[in-house]
Every structure is written in C-alpha cells, then in structure tokens.
Design a protein around this motif. Structure first.
Motif, PDB file in Angstrom:
ATOM      1  N   ASP A  21       0.820  -1.310   0.074  1.00  0.00           N
ATOM      2  CA  ASP A  21      -0.084  -0.154   0.002  1.00  0.00           C
ATOM      3  C   ASP A  21       0.798   1.224   0.164  1.00  0.00           C
ATOM      4  O   ASP A  21       0.366   2.317   0.491  1.00  0.00           O
ATOM      5  CB  ASP A  21      -0.966   0.115   1.130  1.00  0.00           C
ATOM      6  CG  ASP A  21      -0.218  -0.167   2.531  1.00  0.00           C
ATOM      7  OD1 ASP A  21       1.068  -0.159   2.712  1.00  0.00           O
ATOM      8  OD2 ASP A  21      -1.065   0.071   3.576  1.00  0.00           O
ATOM      9  N   GLY A  29      -3.897   5.858  -5.306  1.00  0.00           N
ATOM     10  CA  GLY A  29      -4.467   5.610  -3.960  1.00  0.00           C
ATOM     11  C   GLY A  29      -5.075   4.260  -4.047  1.00  0.00           C
ATOM     12  O   GLY A  29      -5.420   3.784  -2.717  1.00  0.00           O
ATOM     13  N   ASP A  45      -9.687   2.514  -4.449  1.00  0.00           N
ATOM     14  CA  ASP A  45     -10.252   3.467  -3.512  1.00  0.00           C
ATOM     15  C   ASP A  45     -11.600   4.368  -4.235  1.00  0.00           C
ATOM     16  O   ASP A  45     -11.605   5.396  -3.597  1.00  0.00           O
ATOM     17  CB  ASP A  45      -9.309   4.346  -2.787  1.00  0.00           C
ATOM     18  CG  ASP A  45      -8.608   5.538  -3.656  1.00  0.00           C
ATOM     19  OD1 ASP A  45      -8.820   5.131  -5.009  1.00  0.00           O
ATOM     20  OD2 ASP A  45      -7.838   6.175  -3.081  1.00  0.00           O
ATOM     21  N   TYR A  46     -12.105   3.635  -5.189  1.00  0.00           N
ATOM     22  CA  TYR A  46     -13.071   4.494  -5.619  1.00  0.00           C
ATOM     23  C   TYR A  46     -14.520   4.919  -4.848  1.00  0.00           C
ATOM     24  O   TYR A  46     -15.051   5.609  -5.030  1.00  0.00           O
ATOM     25  CB  TYR A  46     -13.631   3.782  -6.877  1.00  0.00           C
ATOM     26  CG  TYR A  46     -12.445   3.325  -7.572  1.00  0.00           C
ATOM     27  CD1 TYR A  46     -12.042   4.199  -8.549  1.00  0.00           C
ATOM     28  CD2 TYR A  46     -12.124   2.054  -7.939  1.00  0.00           C
ATOM     29  CE1 TYR A  46     -10.886   3.892  -9.546  1.00  0.00           C
ATOM     30  CE2 TYR A  46     -11.007   1.746  -8.852  1.00  0.00           C
ATOM     31  CZ  TYR A  46     -10.452   2.873  -9.707  1.00  0.00           C
ATOM     32  OH  TYR A  46      -9.610   2.488 -10.370  1.00  0.00           O
ATOM     33  N   ASN A  47     -14.559   4.137  -3.743  1.00  0.00           N
ATOM     34  CA  ASN A  47     -15.560   4.276  -2.710  1.00  0.00           C
ATOM     35  C   ASN A  47     -14.977   4.252  -1.420  1.00  0.00           C
ATOM     36  O   ASN A  47     -14.549   3.332  -0.963  1.00  0.00           O
ATOM     37  CB  ASN A  47     -16.411   3.122  -2.785  1.00  0.00           C
ATOM     38  CG  ASN A  47     -17.738   3.379  -1.922  1.00  0.00           C
ATOM     39  OD1 ASN A  47     -17.766   4.273  -0.912  1.00  0.00           O
ATOM     40  ND2 ASN A  47     -18.859   2.913  -2.286  1.00  0.00           N
ATOM     41  N   PRO A  48     -14.783   5.560  -0.778  1.00  0.00           N
ATOM     42  CA  PRO A  48     -14.145   5.592   0.498  1.00  0.00           C
ATOM     43  C   PRO A  48     -14.644   4.894   1.645  1.00  0.00           C
ATOM     44  O   PRO A  48     -14.090   4.845   2.568  1.00  0.00           O
ATOM     45  CB  PRO A  48     -14.041   7.204   0.818  1.00  0.00           C
ATOM     46  CG  PRO A  48     -15.227   7.697  -0.009  1.00  0.00           C
ATOM     47  CD  PRO A  48     -15.322   6.692  -1.463  1.00  0.00           C
ATOM     48  N   HIS A  49     -15.934   4.431   1.541  1.00  0.00           N
ATOM     49  CA  HIS A  49     -16.709   3.657   2.705  1.00  0.00           C
ATOM     50  C   HIS A  49     -16.247   2.337   2.535  1.00  0.00           C
ATOM     51  O   HIS A  49     -16.667   1.358   3.758  1.00  0.00           O
ATOM     52  CB  HIS A  49     -18.085   3.718   2.387  1.00  0.00           C
ATOM     53  CG  HIS A  49     -18.663   5.138   2.203  1.00  0.00           C
ATOM     54  ND1 HIS A  49     -18.526   6.035   3.244  1.00  0.00           N
ATOM     55  CD2 HIS A  49     -19.114   5.862   1.230  1.00  0.00           C
ATOM     56  CE1 HIS A  49     -19.038   7.285   2.965  1.00  0.00           C
ATOM     57  NE2 HIS A  49     -19.609   7.047   1.774  1.00  0.00           N
ATOM     58  N   HIS A  50     -15.419   1.734   1.782  1.00  0.00           N
ATOM     59  CA  HIS A  50     -14.797   0.436   1.712  1.00  0.00           C
ATOM     60  C   HIS A  50     -13.430   0.063   2.325  1.00  0.00           C
ATOM     61  O   HIS A  50     -12.715   0.905   1.935  1.00  0.00           O
ATOM     62  CB  HIS A  50     -14.907  -0.155   0.266  1.00  0.00           C
ATOM     63  CG  HIS A  50     -16.344  -0.657  -0.208  1.00  0.00           C
ATOM     64  ND1 HIS A  50     -17.195  -1.444   0.204  1.00  0.00           N
ATOM     65  CD2 HIS A  50     -16.917   0.187  -1.141  1.00  0.00           C
ATOM     66  CE1 HIS A  50     -18.586  -1.447  -0.503  1.00  0.00           C
ATOM     67  NE2 HIS A  50     -18.090  -0.323  -1.378  1.00  0.00           N
ATOM     68  N   ILE A  52     -10.438  -0.601   1.724  1.00  0.00           N
ATOM     69  CA  ILE A  52      -9.815  -1.273   0.778  1.00  0.00           C
ATOM     70  C   ILE A  52      -8.468  -2.011   1.232  1.00  0.00           C
ATOM     71  O   ILE A  52      -8.111  -3.135   0.622  1.00  0.00           O
ATOM     72  CB  ILE A  52      -9.164  -0.262  -0.157  1.00  0.00           C
ATOM     73  CG1 ILE A  52      -8.471   0.660   0.150  1.00  0.00           C
ATOM     74  CG2 ILE A  52     -10.429   0.173  -0.948  1.00  0.00           C
ATOM     75  CD1 ILE A  52      -7.632   1.544  -0.785  1.00  0.00           C
ATOM     76  N   LYS A  53      -7.769  -1.600   2.258  1.00  0.00           N
ATOM     77  CA  LYS A  53      -6.392  -2.545   2.839  1.00  0.00           C
ATOM     78  C   LYS A  53      -6.862  -3.815   3.193  1.00  0.00           C
ATOM     79  O   LYS A  53      -6.253  -4.791   3.124  1.00  0.00           O
ATOM     80  CB  LYS A  53      -5.822  -1.747   3.758  1.00  0.00           C
ATOM     81  CG  LYS A  53      -4.579  -2.194   4.170  1.00  0.00           C
ATOM     82  CD  LYS A  53      -3.710  -1.601   5.355  1.00  0.00           C
ATOM     83  CE  LYS A  53      -2.324  -1.992   5.152  1.00  0.00           C
ATOM     84  NZ  LYS A  53      -1.600  -1.189   6.110  1.00  0.00           N
TER      85      LYS A  53
END
Length: 78
Positions: A21, A29, A45-50, A52-53
C-alpha cells in the motif's frame, strides 16, 4: 462427509502474494496485490466507505491459501 478435491483447473500467478500500500506502483490511491516486484491487481479506492486495505489482504491471502493447500478458501469450508 464430502471429500475435498484439489483444484487443479485454476490458473493463478505462482509465488507469494502480498499487499503493497505504499502507492508506488498503483499511483492513484489504490493498493497493489504484489507478487515479487509485479502488481497482480489493484484494489481501488473508488468508494471511501470500503476498507480497501483489508479487502486487499483478503485477496492476497486467498491466493496464498490455494497455493499452499490446493483449495480455494470457500472449498475449505465444505
């Protein structure tokens, strides 16, 4: 009890999968799923609510699991 059959049909990149990362290879991102110095896939990171890491860790772990035992994680539950 069902007998587990080794999955020999799945063609995946061999070798240890890991999460990088640092942003060096993804440049935007996202988080790269790495194999050596190659980026196999980018979890964006298209949806900051998920998370991703955490999603990237799950994907890398699944790749390592099938290489270590020949089964997908979902097949281990059967």
């Amino acid at each position: 009890m069902k007998k587990l059959i080794m999955n020999t049909e799945l063609k995946i990149t061999k070798g240890e999968w890991r999460v990088d990362d640092s942003g060096y290879l993804s440049q935007g991102g996202g988080i790269c799923i790495m194999n050596g110095n190659e980026c196999l896939a980018i979890v964006g990171d298209y949806n900051p609510h998920h998370p991703i890491k955490e999603n990237a860790k799950l994907i890398a772990n699944a790749g390592n699991t099938i290489q270590s035992c020949g089964l997908l994680p979902s097949q281990l539950l059967k």
